[in-house]
Scaffold this motif. Structure first.
Motif, PDB file in Angstrom:
ATOM      1  N   PRO A  37      53.236  31.975  49.638  1.00 19.48           N
ATOM      2  CA  PRO A  37      53.916  30.689  49.860  1.00 19.48           C
ATOM      3  C   PRO A  37      52.905  29.422  49.586  1.00 19.48           C
ATOM      4  CG  PRO A  37      52.751  31.557  51.723  1.00 19.48           C
ATOM      5  CD  PRO A  37      52.631  32.618  50.791  1.00 19.48           C
ATOM      6  N   CYS A  38      53.385  28.262  49.107  1.00 21.33           N
ATOM      7  CA  CYS A  38      52.656  27.155  48.649  1.00 21.33           C
ATOM      8  C   CYS A  38      52.588  26.067  49.781  1.00 21.33           C
ATOM      9  CB  CYS A  38      53.315  26.786  47.599  1.00 21.33           C
ATOM     10  SG  CYS A  38      52.385  25.400  46.777  1.00 21.33           S
ATOM     11  N   PRO A  39      51.603  25.691  50.403  1.00 24.92           N
ATOM     12  CA  PRO A  39      49.887  26.500  50.277  1.00 24.92           C
ATOM     13  C   PRO A  39      50.193  27.791  51.319  1.00 24.92           C
ATOM     14  CG  PRO A  39      49.938  24.627  51.533  1.00 24.92           C
ATOM     15  CD  PRO A  39      51.383  24.692  51.231  1.00 24.92           C
ATOM     16  N   PRO A  40      49.359  28.620  51.119  1.00 26.95           N
ATOM     17  CA  PRO A  40      49.426  29.735  52.079  1.00 26.95           C
ATOM     18  C   PRO A  40      48.612  29.329  53.243  1.00 26.95           C
ATOM     19  CG  PRO A  40      47.939  30.300  50.127  1.00 26.95           C
ATOM     20  CD  PRO A  40      48.778  28.931  49.917  1.00 26.95           C
ATOM     21  N   PRO A  41      48.942  29.682  54.561  1.00 27.94           N
ATOM     22  CA  PRO A  41      48.093  29.503  55.798  1.00 27.94           C
ATOM     23  C   PRO A  41      46.719  29.485  55.635  1.00 27.94           C
ATOM     24  CG  PRO A  41      49.944  31.338  56.062  1.00 27.94           C
ATOM     25  CD  PRO A  41      49.633  30.973  54.781  1.00 27.94           C
ATOM     26  N   GLY A  42      46.217  28.787  56.184  1.00 22.69           N
ATOM     27  CA  GLY A  42      44.410  28.782  56.497  1.00 22.69           C
ATOM     28  C   GLY A  42      44.017  27.252  55.812  1.00 22.69           C
ATOM     29  N   ASP A  43      42.551  27.424  55.932  1.00 18.95           N
ATOM     30  CA  ASP A  43      42.030  26.206  55.397  1.00 18.95           C
ATOM     31  C   ASP A  43      41.238  26.267  54.492  1.00 18.95           C
ATOM     32  OD1 ASP A  43      43.114  24.522  57.741  1.00 18.95           O
ATOM     33  OD2 ASP A  43      41.731  25.552  59.337  1.00 18.95           O
ATOM     34  N   THR A  61      46.256  33.741  38.443  1.00 18.63           N
ATOM     35  CA  THR A  61      45.574  32.929  39.459  1.00 18.63           C
ATOM     36  C   THR A  61      46.541  31.932  40.060  1.00 18.63           C
ATOM     37  OG1 THR A  61      44.593  31.096  38.200  1.00 18.63           O
ATOM     38  CG2 THR A  61      42.990  33.267  38.623  1.00 18.63           C
ATOM     39  N   ARG A  62      46.316  31.279  41.149  1.00 19.76           N
ATOM     40  CA  ARG A  62      46.853  30.240  41.877  1.00 19.76           C
ATOM     41  C   ARG A  62      45.764  29.507  42.635  1.00 19.76           C
ATOM     42  NH1 ARG A  62      52.293  31.626  44.808  1.00 19.76           N
ATOM     43  NH2 ARG A  62      52.747  29.311  44.792  1.00 19.76           N
ATOM     44  N   GLY A  63      45.778  28.192  42.614  1.00 14.74           N
ATOM     45  CA  GLY A  63      44.738  27.475  43.191  1.00 14.74           C
ATOM     46  C   GLY A  63      45.236  26.506  44.256  1.00 14.74           C
ATOM     47  N   PHE A  64      44.844  26.634  45.588  1.00 15.48           N
ATOM     48  CA  PHE A  64      45.201  25.861  46.872  1.00 15.48           C
ATOM     49  C   PHE A  64      44.212  24.855  47.426  1.00 15.48           C
ATOM     50  CE2 PHE A  64      47.767  29.815  46.190  1.00 15.48           C
ATOM     51  CZ  PHE A  64      49.275  29.432  46.015  1.00 15.48           C
ATOM     52  N   PRO A  65      44.339  23.723  47.251  1.00 16.01           N
ATOM     53  CA  PRO A  65      43.201  22.983  47.780  1.00 16.01           C
ATOM     54  C   PRO A  65      43.346  22.763  49.483  1.00 16.01           C
ATOM     55  CG  PRO A  65      44.268  21.829  46.118  1.00 16.01           C
ATOM     56  CD  PRO A  65      45.080  22.700  46.311  1.00 16.01           C
ATOM     57  N   ARG A  66      44.416  23.073  49.826  1.00 17.67           N
ATOM     58  CA  ARG A  66      44.722  22.967  51.425  1.00 17.67           C
ATOM     59  C   ARG A  66      43.679  21.723  52.194  1.00 17.67           C
ATOM     60  NH1 ARG A  66      44.840  29.530  52.845  1.00 17.67           N
ATOM     61  NH2 ARG A  66      42.626  29.308  52.693  1.00 17.67           N
ATOM     62  N   ARG A  67      43.956  20.838  51.631  1.00 14.24           N
ATOM     63  CA  ARG A  67      43.277  19.525  52.178  1.00 14.24           C
ATOM     64  C   ARG A  67      44.213  18.845  53.057  1.00 14.24           C
ATOM     65  NH1 ARG A  67      41.697  18.540  46.257  1.00 14.24           N
ATOM     66  NH2 ARG A  67      43.587  17.790  46.161  1.00 14.24           N
ATOM     67  N   GLY A  68      45.655  19.022  53.164  1.00  9.48           N
ATOM     68  CA  GLY A  68      46.534  18.398  53.983  1.00  9.48           C
ATOM     69  C   GLY A  68      47.034  17.290  53.257  1.00  9.48           C
ATOM     70  N   ASP A  69      46.828  17.063  51.952  1.00  9.51           N
ATOM     71  CA  ASP A  69      47.331  15.790  51.207  1.00  9.51           C
ATOM     72  C   ASP A  69      48.390  16.309  50.490  1.00  9.51           C
ATOM     73  OD1 ASP A  69      46.354  17.562  48.893  1.00  9.51           O
ATOM     74  OD2 ASP A  69      44.637  15.676  48.508  1.00  9.51           O
ATOM     75  N   ALA A  70      49.150  15.292  49.421  1.00  9.87           N
ATOM     76  CA  ALA A  70      50.141  15.654  48.961  1.00  9.87           C
ATOM     77  C   ALA A  70      50.036  16.775  47.719  1.00  9.87           C
ATOM     78  CB  ALA A  70      50.757  14.362  48.133  1.00  9.87           C
ATOM     79  N   ILE A  71      48.839  17.399  47.485  1.00 13.48           N
ATOM     80  CA  ILE A  71      48.784  18.159  46.456  1.00 13.48           C
ATOM     81  C   ILE A  71      48.572  19.613  47.101  1.00 13.48           C
ATOM     82  CG2 ILE A  71      47.265  19.167  44.673  1.00 13.48           C
ATOM     83  CD1 ILE A  71      46.157  16.394  44.084  1.00 13.48           C
ATOM     84  N   GLU A  73      49.271  22.712  45.362  1.00 11.96           N
ATOM     85  CA  GLU A  73      48.789  23.752  44.432  1.00 11.96           C
ATOM     86  C   GLU A  73      48.081  22.861  43.267  1.00 11.96           C
ATOM     87  OE1 GLU A  73      51.614  26.841  43.604  1.00 11.96           O
ATOM     88  OE2 GLU A  73      50.129  27.877  42.312  1.00 11.96           O
ATOM     89  N   ASP A  74      46.954  23.458  42.948  1.00  8.65           N
ATOM     90  CA  ASP A  74      46.516  22.721  41.746  1.00  8.65           C
ATOM     91  C   ASP A  74      46.888  23.688  40.328  1.00  8.65           C
ATOM     92  OD1 ASP A  74      44.772  22.104  39.577  1.00  8.65           O
ATOM     93  OD2 ASP A  74      43.200  21.305  41.217  1.00  8.65           O
ATOM     94  N   GLU A  75      47.563  22.955  39.246  1.00  7.09           N
ATOM     95  CA  GLU A  75      48.178  23.932  38.216  1.00  7.09           C
ATOM     96  C   GLU A  75      47.107  24.419  37.472  1.00  7.09           C
ATOM     97  OE1 GLU A  75      51.374  25.070  37.777  1.00  7.09           O
ATOM     98  OE2 GLU A  75      51.698  24.790  39.867  1.00  7.09           O
ATOM     99  N   ALA A  76      46.014  23.640  37.160  1.00 14.61           N
ATOM    100  CA  ALA A  76      44.978  24.053  36.341  1.00 14.61           C
ATOM    101  C   ALA A  76      43.847  23.853  36.780  1.00 14.61           C
ATOM    102  CB  ALA A  76      45.043  23.422  34.977  1.00 14.61           C
ATOM    103  N   THR A  77      42.780  24.547  37.232  1.00 13.04           N
ATOM    104  CA  THR A  77      41.491  24.492  38.001  1.00 13.04           C
ATOM    105  C   THR A  77      40.255  25.174  37.310  1.00 13.04           C
ATOM    106  OG1 THR A  77      42.914  24.943  40.173  1.00 13.04           O
ATOM    107  CG2 THR A  77      40.468  24.810  40.288  1.00 13.04           C
ATOM    108  N   GLY A  78      39.871  24.419  36.456  1.00 16.04           N
ATOM    109  CA  GLY A  78      38.465  24.528  35.697  1.00 16.04           C
ATOM    110  C   GLY A  78      37.376  24.831  36.677  1.00 16.04           C
ATOM    111  N   THR A  95      45.843  33.047  33.577  1.00 20.15           N
ATOM    112  CA  THR A  95      47.210  32.343  33.773  1.00 20.15           C
ATOM    113  C   THR A  95      47.383  31.616  34.969  1.00 20.15           C
ATOM    114  OG1 THR A  95      48.068  33.722  32.002  1.00 20.15           O
ATOM    115  CG2 THR A  95      49.541  32.367  33.428  1.00 20.15           C
ATOM    116  N   GLN A  96      47.329  30.406  35.121  1.00 14.25           N
ATOM    117  CA  GLN A  96      47.338  29.649  36.480  1.00 14.25           C
ATOM    118  C   GLN A  96      48.380  28.648  36.412  1.00 14.25           C
ATOM    119  OE1 GLN A  96      43.874  27.852  37.734  1.00 14.25           O
ATOM    120  NE2 GLN A  96      44.875  26.568  39.202  1.00 14.25           N
ATOM    121  N   GLY A  97      48.949  28.761  37.731  1.00 18.30           N
ATOM    122  CA  GLY A  97      50.290  27.778  37.968  1.00 18.30           C
ATOM    123  C   GLY A  97      51.452  28.384  37.272  1.00 18.30           C
ATOM    124  N   LYS A  98      52.205  27.523  36.816  1.00 20.96           N
ATOM    125  CA  LYS A  98      53.417  27.654  36.019  1.00 20.96           C
ATOM    126  C   LYS A  98      53.076  27.659  34.539  1.00 20.96           C
ATOM    127  CE  LYS A  98      56.244  25.766  39.592  1.00 20.96           C
ATOM    128  NZ  LYS A  98      56.956  24.603  40.047  1.00 20.96           N
TER     129      LYS A  98
END
Length: 126
Positions: A37-43, A61-71, A73-78, A95-98
């Motif tokens: 799920p986007c974002p997955p549960p957790g901190d 891969t998929r990147g989830f900041p889980r900061r509580g802001d509007a982002i 999922e991060d689509e490209a996390t170098g 391969t990250q994101g869509k």
């Protein structure tokens, strides 16, 4: 931070120690990563990944900041790609994101080189 162009990819060089805390979590399959799920549960930052082809160094891969802001999922996390490459100590084709592709390889003196490109999706009005 050094940058350079090589064909269609723009490259940088960095160190995993420069990346703020994030958790790498390996999953059994790319399908499991896709089903999160986007974002997955957790901190805290989560970089979910799975091998698509271990011999070829291909990962999903998929990147989830889980900061509580509007982002959500991060689509490209170098930065996360640098950490994963440093942990696995091998070149990766991520391969990250869509539609993002990130290439990495261990560099000299503990650095990691990261090259990437992003395919933009057309934005549609609802």
């Amino acid at each position: 931070m050094p940058t350079w162009q090589d064909g269609e990819f723009t490259w940088i060089s960095g160190r995993s120690q420069w990346v703020p805390d994030r958790r790498m979590q390996q999953y059994a399959s790319a399908e499991e990563v896709d089903a999160l799920p986007c974002p997955p549960p957790g901190d805290g930052w989560l970089y979910a990944w799975a091998w698509q082809d271990r011999a070829a160094g291909r990962v999903r891969t998929r990147g989830f900041p889980r900061r509580g802001d509007a982002i959500a999922e991060d689509e490209a996390t170098g930065a996360s790609a640098i950490v994963l490459t440093a942990e696995l100590q091998r070149a990766l084709d991520i391969t990250q994101g869509k539609g993002s592709q990130i290439l990495t390889r261990p560099g000299p003196n503990g650095t990691v080189e990261v090259g990437g490109r992003v395919i933009l999706e057309e934005t549609r009005s609802l």
